[in-house]
Design a protein around this motif. Structure first.
Motif, PDB file in Angstrom:
ATOM      1  N   ILE A 131       0.841  -1.205   0.000  1.00 29.79           N
ATOM      2  CA  ILE A 131       0.000   0.000   0.000  1.00 29.79           C
ATOM      3  C   ILE A 131       0.875   1.253   0.000  1.00 29.79           C
ATOM      4  O   ILE A 131       0.578   2.237  -0.683  1.00 29.79           O
ATOM      5  CB  ILE A 131      -0.943  -0.010   1.214  1.00 29.79           C
ATOM      6  CG1 ILE A 131      -1.984  -1.130   1.062  1.00 29.79           C
ATOM      7  CG2 ILE A 131      -1.639   1.342   1.378  1.00 29.79           C
ATOM      8  CD1 ILE A 131      -2.842  -1.337   2.294  1.00 29.79           C
ATOM      9  N   ALA A 132       1.967   1.203   0.749  1.00 26.93           N
ATOM     10  CA  ALA A 132       2.838   2.372   0.859  1.00 26.93           C
ATOM     11  C   ALA A 132       3.667   2.609  -0.398  1.00 26.93           C
ATOM     12  O   ALA A 132       4.007   3.751  -0.709  1.00 26.93           O
ATOM     13  CB  ALA A 132       3.763   2.211   2.069  1.00 26.93           C
ATOM     14  N   GLU A 133       3.976   1.552  -1.158  1.00 26.71           N
ATOM     15  CA  GLU A 133       4.959   1.694  -2.228  1.00 26.71           C
ATOM     16  C   GLU A 133       4.416   1.503  -3.641  1.00 26.71           C
ATOM     17  O   GLU A 133       5.049   1.945  -4.604  1.00 26.71           O
ATOM     18  CB  GLU A 133       6.107   0.704  -1.989  1.00 26.71           C
ATOM     19  CG  GLU A 133       6.857   0.974  -0.688  1.00 26.71           C
ATOM     20  CD  GLU A 133       7.959  -0.031  -0.425  1.00 26.71           C
ATOM     21  OE1 GLU A 133       8.186  -0.908  -1.294  1.00 26.71           O
ATOM     22  OE2 GLU A 133       8.602   0.042   0.641  1.00 26.71           O
ATOM     23  N   VAL A 134       3.265   0.839  -3.795  1.00 25.38           N
ATOM     24  CA  VAL A 134       2.729   0.621  -5.142  1.00 25.38           C
ATOM     25  C   VAL A 134       2.358   1.959  -5.777  1.00 25.38           C
ATOM     26  O   VAL A 134       1.679   2.788  -5.157  1.00 25.38           O
ATOM     27  CB  VAL A 134       1.497  -0.313  -5.096  1.00 25.38           C
ATOM     28  CG1 VAL A 134       0.702  -0.234  -6.399  1.00 25.38           C
ATOM     29  CG2 VAL A 134       1.943  -1.753  -4.850  1.00 25.38           C
ATOM     30  N   SER A 135       2.810   2.160  -7.022  1.00 27.72           N
ATOM     31  CA  SER A 135       2.567   3.447  -7.685  1.00 27.72           C
ATOM     32  C   SER A 135       1.852   3.311  -9.025  1.00 27.72           C
ATOM     33  O   SER A 135       1.634   4.316  -9.703  1.00 27.72           O
ATOM     34  CB  SER A 135       3.885   4.192  -7.888  1.00 27.72           C
ATOM     35  OG  SER A 135       4.776   3.423  -8.678  1.00 27.72           O
ATOM     36  N   VAL A 136       1.491   2.090  -9.431  1.00 25.72           N
ATOM     37  CA  VAL A 136       0.789   1.933 -10.704  1.00 25.72           C
ATOM     38  C   VAL A 136      -0.597   2.564 -10.586  1.00 25.72           C
ATOM     39  O   VAL A 136      -1.165   2.633  -9.492  1.00 25.72           O
ATOM     40  CB  VAL A 136       0.664   0.446 -11.096  1.00 25.72           C
ATOM     41  CG1 VAL A 136       2.032  -0.195 -11.229  1.00 25.72           C
ATOM     42  CG2 VAL A 136      -0.204  -0.320 -10.119  1.00 25.72           C
ATOM     43  N   PRO A 137      -1.155   3.039 -11.693  1.00 27.60           N
ATOM     44  CA  PRO A 137      -2.507   3.605 -11.639  1.00 27.60           C
ATOM     45  C   PRO A 137      -3.496   2.593 -11.072  1.00 27.60           C
ATOM     46  O   PRO A 137      -3.500   1.431 -11.480  1.00 27.60           O
ATOM     47  CB  PRO A 137      -2.809   3.929 -13.102  1.00 27.60           C
ATOM     48  CG  PRO A 137      -1.476   4.055 -13.755  1.00 27.60           C
ATOM     49  CD  PRO A 137      -0.581   3.099 -13.047  1.00 27.60           C
ATOM     50  N   THR A 138      -4.305   3.051 -10.136  1.00 30.76           N
ATOM     51  CA  THR A 138      -5.219   2.147  -9.430  1.00 30.76           C
ATOM     52  C   THR A 138      -6.601   2.772  -9.322  1.00 30.76           C
ATOM     53  O   THR A 138      -6.733   3.967  -9.046  1.00 30.76           O
ATOM     54  CB  THR A 138      -4.692   1.842  -8.012  1.00 30.76           C
ATOM     55  OG1 THR A 138      -3.385   1.255  -8.103  1.00 30.76           O
ATOM     56  CG2 THR A 138      -5.618   0.893  -7.281  1.00 30.76           C
TER      57      THR A 138
END
Length: 369
Positions: A301-308
């Protein structure tokens, strides 16, 4: 001389007896807790091989994971004209070289892989697949040990990890490799959302975007210490719980805002696994894992940066809609959309509206690239 109070004397004489009764009752309950679970049979449920239970939509593939474990995976596949890769998704052509048209498929839209939630199976997506497949290739599969996919039991090989979150990600990446999918859009519902997040965190190069539908990502569930959770008594009680949940549609009904919308065919497909030999032992193992292992995706949650995109069923009683909204606000690159009058499974209960929300977001994302 003071006369003794006979009532007080009788009360005092009863105290030791009361203590003995209490101790005996506690001891009996403790013995029952230790012994009664052993009356729960560990014989596997009778049934048929998964291939014999296939529907017209069914496809199967054999996966080999990082630890060289072979697993049978049941999946559903669909693709609109010009978006299919027949050499990948046709089992008879799976090991043949790619055709020229497939090799030149860079113009095709990104394939979409659908991840169902806890105790569900790929048929959770059957109403959404035709909509999504008009513009892209879509694969929905039964995660281990659900639906018609493999039903491994730890007793067969205790050194193999079948049921952890990491194992679920390993199975997903093995599926992408088998289907020769270099990158994909993951759509995950409930616990499938946690798998999608973990995959995007550990394999960001393989994931182009995420769609999380009422994701089980911030829920703090109760866990037991390993010594207790892995005790024979607790494992047998988990087996009993798995048999009950696995033979009932109660959780499916609780996931709908309006359970009257659940068709008899949907109920049948939700219980398809109960016809597979040994389903109950495999379900018991994953229930036990859920009891001792926290669903930890905090780092993702803290590090994922793909469009969501976080899709929220306004009437979800399984995952608090506010928690889903908070997740969207916490992620680095996320939007959120609310589906009114829908519960935990909007892709089942309100498929057209859910498709419109998702496709609109994805189309805008792809146009911006």
């Amino acid at each position: 001389m003071t006369e003794a109070n006979p009532n007080q004397s009788r009360k005092q004489s009863r105290l030791p007896l009361l203590g003995k009764v209490t101790l005996a009752l506690f001891g009996s309950l403790l013995i029952a807790a230790l012994v009664l679970p052993f009356l729960i049979s560990t014989d596997p449920a009778e049934g048929a091989p998964p291939e014999e239970l296939a529907t017209e939509q069914s496809r199967f593939m054999n996966l080999t994971t990082n630890d060289n474990t072979a697993l049978l995976i049941h999946y559903l596949h669909a693709a609109g004209e010009g978006n299919s890769y027949p050499n990948r998704t046709d089992p008879e052509k799976a090991d043949k070289p790619a055709t020229d048209s497939a090799a030149a498929g860079s113009h095709r839209t990104t394939p979409m892989v659908l991840l169902h939630g806890f105790t569900l199976n790929a048929y959770s997506w059957q109403e959404m697949i035709p909509h999504l497949a008009t513009s892209r290739e879509v694969i929905a599969y039964d995660q281990i040990p659900y639906g018609l996919s493999a039903k491994p039991a730890l007793e067969a090989d205790e050194d193999v990890d079948y049921f952890s979150l990491a194992a679920a990600v390993d199975h997903l990446i093995a599926l992408l490799d088998k289907q020769e999918i270099p990158n994909s859009i993951l759509v995950g519902n409930s616990s499938g959302g946690a798998v999608a997040l973990a995959a995007a965190h550990s394999h960001p190069e393989r994931i182009e975007a995420l769609v999380l539908i009422n994701p089980m990502a911030t829920v703090e569930r109760m866990t037991l210490p390993d010594w207790l959770g892995h005790s024979p008594q607790v494992k047998r009680l988990n087996l009993l719980a798995a048999r009950w949940f696995g033979s009932s549609t109660a959780l499916l009904e609780a996931s709908y805002h309006d359970p009257a919308l659940i068709s008899e065919r949907r109920r049948e497909l939700a219980l398809l696994h109960t016809q597979v030999e040994g389903w109950d032992l495999a379900w018991g193992e994953i229930f036990n894992r859920a009891l001792v292992e926290p669903l930890d995706v905090e780092q993702a949650i803290a590090e994922v940066s793909v469009p969501t995109l976080v899709v929220i069923g306004a009437e979800d009683t399984i995952i608090d809609p506010q928690e889903s909204q908070q997740l969207a606000e916490t992620l680095q690159n996320a939007d959120s959309l609310v589906i009114e009058d829908c519960g935990h499974l909007p892709h089942e209960e309100c498929p057209e509206r859910t498709y419109e929300k998702i496709s609109g977001w994805i189309n805008a994302l792809e146009r911006a690239e």
